[in-house]
Scaffold this active site. Structure first.
Site: not given
Length: 202
Positions: A14, A55, A79, A83
């Site tokens: 990632a 996450t 971000y 995800k």
């Protein structure tokens, strides 16, 4: 894919530089989203279970103590968006397990840590063995999402465990919007872990 027939595909790659993402969104999207789509497609080709590492940042951070079945979002930065979309990509694998977690290097790499950012993350040498145990038992885990982390604490508190000299800061000082409390409820993992320890004794 030839004769390759893995028992499990672990997708842990990632783009994780939360601040850097804002200057390189295309690369982040390509790695986190397109990369996951490719891995999920490969898992379907070889008919293998996919374990996707996600996450705590898929949550808004408004409440904390998030359970696996809680609705993610709304995300607070790019971000987090990538995800969250990556989780949906992972779900395209017929057999999958999404592991939400958060970890830091063995030593905190910044001079300042935020005391108003709450998390269940821990250092990599603590989290890695926990994820390894999930990998070991992945075929027996029926759940599609699992939170793997430690207790709720703020980042400043976590950092001081290994670096007493770190300075206290506030998340308003960050160069990117950060969620306030993305602590994870780990009851499901703890129950599974207890059962694994019992079975390993017999």
């Amino acid at each position: 894919m030839g004769n390759i027939q893995p028992e499990l595909i672990v997708h842990a790659a990632a783009y994780t530089n939360v601040g850097g993402v804002e200057q390189d969104r295309e690369l982040c999207w390509n790695i986190n989203v397109k990369g996951t789509r490719n891995v999920a497609a490969a898992a379907n080709v070889v008919e293998t279970k996919l374990l996707h590492v996600s996450t705590d940042y898929v949550f808004s951070g408004d409440e904390g103590n998030y359970r696996e079945d809680d609705t993610p979002g709304p995300v607070v930065n790019y971000y987090s968006l990538t995800k969250l979309v990556a989780e949906e990509a992972a779900r395209s694998a017929a057999s999958h397990l999404i592991v939400r977690t958060s970890f830091r290097p063995r030593q905190f790499q910044y001079p300042t840590a935020f005391s108003d950012v709450y998390t269940s993350q821990d250092y990599v040498d603590i989290i890695a063995p926990m994820i390894a145990s999930v990998i070991q038992h992945a075929q027996d885990i029926e759940e599609r999402v699992l939170h793997v982390a430690t207790e709720r604490k703020n980042v400043y508190e976590l950092t001081r465990r290994r670096n007493p000299e770190v300075h206290e800061g506030k998340r308003a000082e960050a160069n990117v919007v950060l969620p306030a409390d993305v602590s994870l409820n780990t009851d499901r993992f703890e129950e599974l872990h207890r059962s694994w320890k019992l079975s390993d004794r017999h």
